[in-house]
Design an enzyme around this catalytic site. Structure first.
Site, PDB file in Angstrom:
ATOM      1  CG  ASN A   1      32.261  16.122  -6.251  1.00 30.70           C
ATOM      2  OD1 ASN A   1      31.447  16.532  -7.079  1.00 30.70           O
ATOM      3  ND2 ASN A   1      32.151  16.368  -4.957  1.00 30.70           N
TER       4      ASN A   1
ATOM      5  CE1 TYR B   1      39.009  18.881  -6.913  1.00 30.09           C
ATOM      6  CE2 TYR B   1      37.469  17.175  -6.239  1.00 30.09           C
ATOM      7  CZ  TYR B   1      37.803  18.510  -6.345  1.00 30.09           C
ATOM      8  OH  TYR B   1      36.949  19.482  -5.909  1.00 30.09           O
TER       9      TYR B   1
ATOM     10  CD  GLU C   1      33.572  19.287  -5.001  1.00 26.55           C
ATOM     11  OE1 GLU C   1      34.754  18.923  -4.766  1.00 26.55           O
ATOM     12  OE2 GLU C   1      32.702  19.383  -4.124  1.00 26.55           O
TER      13      GLU C   1
HETATM   14  O1  IFM Z   1      37.598  21.138  -0.925  1.00 27.43           O
HETATM   15  C1  IFM Z   1      37.106  19.878  -1.220  1.00 27.43           C
HETATM   16  C2  IFM Z   1      35.597  19.898  -1.256  1.00 27.43           C
HETATM   17  O2  IFM Z   1      35.067  20.341  -0.060  1.00 27.43           O
HETATM   18  C3  IFM Z   1      35.071  18.523  -1.524  1.00 27.43           C
HETATM   19  N1  IFM Z   1      35.692  17.911  -2.670  1.00 27.43           N
HETATM   20  C4  IFM Z   1      37.133  17.986  -2.764  1.00 27.43           C
HETATM   21  C5  IFM Z   1      37.612  19.393  -2.553  1.00 27.43           C
HETATM   22  C6  IFM Z   1      39.139  19.450  -2.668  1.00 27.43           C
HETATM   23  O3  IFM Z   1      39.727  18.625  -1.716  1.00 27.43           O
END
Ligand code: IFM
Length: 460
Positions: free
Chosen positions: A295, A297, A365
Site C-alpha cells: 500500500n 501513497y 492500495e
Molecule cells: O483508507 C485507508 C485504508 O483503510 C488503509 N490504507 C490507507 C487508506 C487511506 O488513508
C-alpha cells in the site's frame, strides 16, 4: 499487455480497486454483527474530526450487488475487500454467525459471476470489542483468536477464494491504535504498540498456517503500508533510519529472515517488553507469505528540525528512543497533506525486488484524497488531479515491470468515497462519489479514465 524481460514473459498487469468493511458497509447493528473497536472509538467525543462514524457509511452491506456492477463497468480483474470479524464472530470467539458468512458468500459469488477474482482481507482493523476488553492486540491470545476466525471464514469461502490477505497495514493497527492513540482503540502506550505489532505478525502467521493446512495451494499474503523514507539533512539520518525500521524493516525482516531488524531491537527495550517475542514465533512468520501487498501513497520526508507539517509517520515521534524529527512534505500535497512523489514508489519497488526477487508483489492500495469540488456539466466530479496521480504511479509500475520487478496488480484505493477513519467523511479517495443523504453512486471522471485505460490495455 504482457512484458518480456530477458527470457521471462509476464502476464499483463491486473487491475483492481479496494474497500474495507467498516469504511463502506454500514449496517453495524444488523444480522447479528457485534460491536467493534471502531464503533466504540467513534462514539467517544473528539475522536473523529467531523464527529461521524461508520454506522451507515456507503451502505455497501445492502448495496453490494450494485457496487459489484460498478466493478464490472470498470473492467477490473480483482476486487480487494475485507470481512468484518464482528459479523462472523460477534464476540471475537466461538461459533460463527451464519448471517455474517452468508453475506460474504453472496459477495464472493457475485464477483465470480461477474468474472472478477476476490482478494479477501481478513482483518482491516475492526477488532471485536470483547477482544479489546480482554487486552486487544497487545494480548497474545488475540493472535490465536484471529487464526480461529480465519479458519471459519476459509471453511466457508475457501473453495471459491484463492487469494487471501490476512492483515491490512499492521503498522497502522499497532502504532496509530496503541501508541499514537489516533485510531481505535485510542491507547497511548508505546509498550502496548510493540506487543500489538508482534501479535499482529504472529496472528498473520497462525492464520496463514491454518489456511494452508486446509488448502496447501492457497495464496496467502498480507498488505503492508510500506514507504520510502527521504532524509533532508544529515542530522536527520538517525531518526530516518529508525522510522524506516519501524515502518518497513519491522515487517519485512521477520517475513524473510525470521528476525527483527537491529534498529528495532535497539528500540525494543524502550518501546516495551521484548519478552513478548517467544521462541518459535518468528520461525512461524518467516516464509509465511506467497505474495506481498504494497500500500503506497507517499514517501515520508524527514528533517532534523522545523515545523511538522503532518503526514503519516509523525505520530511515532512520540516513541521513547526515536530521535526528534519533523515530517516535512515538499512540493504538491494531497488533501491529507501527503507529499505526491511517484519516485518513492519506484524506490520502494526496487528495494522489494532486492528484498526478494522471487516474491510476487501486488500494489494493494494507491490513491489520492482530493477536495473534488469541481463538477462537469452533467454534475459528476471532475478530478484531473486524481487521474494525474494514478497515471504517474501506474507509469512507475509499468517501468518497474519492464525492468523485471514482479508486480502483478495495481489496485486503486478506493472504489467509493468512504469513512476515512479519524478523518471521518472529510477525505475523498473514491473513483465514485457517494451521496451522503441518498447513498447514490456517481462515477467521477477518474472512473471513466480508469475504465478506458483498462480497456485500452486489454484490447491493445
Ligand atoms: O483508507 C485507508 C485504508 O483503510 C488503509 N490504507 C490507507 C487508506 C487511506 O488513508
Amino acid at each position: 499487455m504482457s512484458v518480456t524481460v530477458g527470457r521471462v514473459t509476464r502476464p499483463p498487469l491486473q487491475f483492481a480497486t479496494a474497500t474495507s468493511s467498516y469504511q463502506v458497509e454500514g449496517a453495524v447493528g444488523e444480522h447479528g454483527r457485534g460491536p467493534s473497536i471502531w464503533d466504540t472509538f467513534c462514539a467517544q467525543p473528539g475522536r473523529i474530526v467531523d464527529g461521524s462514524d461508520g454506522s451507515i457509511a456507503c451502505g455497501s452491506y445492502h448495496r453490494w450487488s450494485s457496487d459489484l456492477d460498478l466493478l464490472s463497468a470498470l473492467g477490473v480483474d480483482t476486487y480487494r475487500f475485507s470481512v468484518a470479524w464482528p459479523r462472523v464472530q460477534p464476540t471475537g470467539s466461538g461459533p460463527p454467525n451464519p448471517a455474517g458468512l452468508d453475506h460474504y458468500e453472496r459477495v464472493v459469488d457475485g464477483l465470480l459471476e461477474r468474472g472478477i477474482a476476490p482478494n479477501v482481507t481478513l482483518y482491516h482493523w475492526d477488532l471485536p470489542q470483547p477482544l479489546e476488553d480482554a487486552g486487544g492486540w497487545p494480548h497474545r491470545d488475540t493472535a490465536s483468536r484471529f487464526a480461529d476466525y480465519a479458519t471459519l471464514v476459509h471453511a466457508r469461502l475457501g473453495d471459491r477464494v484463492r487469494w487471501w490477505g490476512t492483515v491490512n497495514e499492521p503498522w497502522v493497527a499497532s502504532f496509530l491504535g496503541y501508541a499514537a492513540g489516533v485510531h481505535a482503540p485510542g491507547r497511548r502506550d508505546p509498550a502496548a504498540a510493540f506487543a500489538a505489532a508482534h501479535h499482529l505478525l504472529l496472528g498473520h502467521a497462525l492464520a496463514a498456517e491454518a489456511i494452508r493446512s486446509a488448502d496447501p495451494a492457497a495464496d496467502v499474503g498480507l498488505a503492508l503500508n510500506l514507504t520510502t523514507v527521504l532524509v533532508d539533512d544529515e542530522e536527520a539520518f538517525e531518526p530516518g533510519e529508525q522510522i524506516d525500521a519501524l515502518h518497513n524493516g519491522l515487517w519485512l525482516d521477520p517475513l524473510r529472515d525470521g528476525r527483527y531488524p537491529r534498529t528495532v531491537l535497539d528500540l525494543a527495550p524502550l518501546l516495551g517488553d521484548p519478552s513478548v517475542v517467544r521462541d518459535g514465533d518468528l520461525a512461524l512468520v518467516r516464509g509465511s507469505v506467497t505474495w506481498l501487498g504494497v500500500n503506497y501513497y507517499t514517501p515520508i520526508r524527514i528533517a532534523s528540525h522545523g515545523e511538522s507539517h503532518g503526514g503519516p509517520g509523525q505520530e511515532v515521534a512520540a516513541f521513547p528512543g526515536v530521535a526528534p524529527f519533523a515530517v516535512a512534505p515538499r512540493g504538491a500535497v494531497t488533501a491529507m497533506g501527503w507529499e505526491i512523489e511517484p519516485l518513492g514508489l519506484r524506490d520502494l519497488l526496487d528495494r522489494l525486488h532486492s528484498w526478494d526477487p522471487t516474491m510476487p508483489l501486488h500494489i494493494t492500495e494507491n490513491g489520492i484524497a482530493l477536495p473534488d469540488d469541481v463538477r462537469r456539466p452533467d454534475g459528476s466530479v471532475d478530478d484531473p488531479a486524481r487521474i494525474d496521480y494514478l497515471r504517474r504511479h501506474l507509469a512507475v509500475v509499468d517501468t518497474a515491470r519492464s525492468r523485471g520487478v514482479d508486480v502483478r496488480t495495481y489496485t486503486v484505493w478506493s472504489l467509493l468515497d468512504n469513512f476515512e477513519w479519524a478523518m471521518g467523511y472529510t477525505q475523498r479517495f473514491g473513483l465514485v462519489e457517494v451521496d451522503p443523504l441518498t447513498g447514490e453512486r456517481r462515477p467521477k471522471a477518474s472512473f471513466t479514465w480508469l475504465a478506458e485505460e483498462i480497456a485500452r490495455r486489454r484490447d491493445g
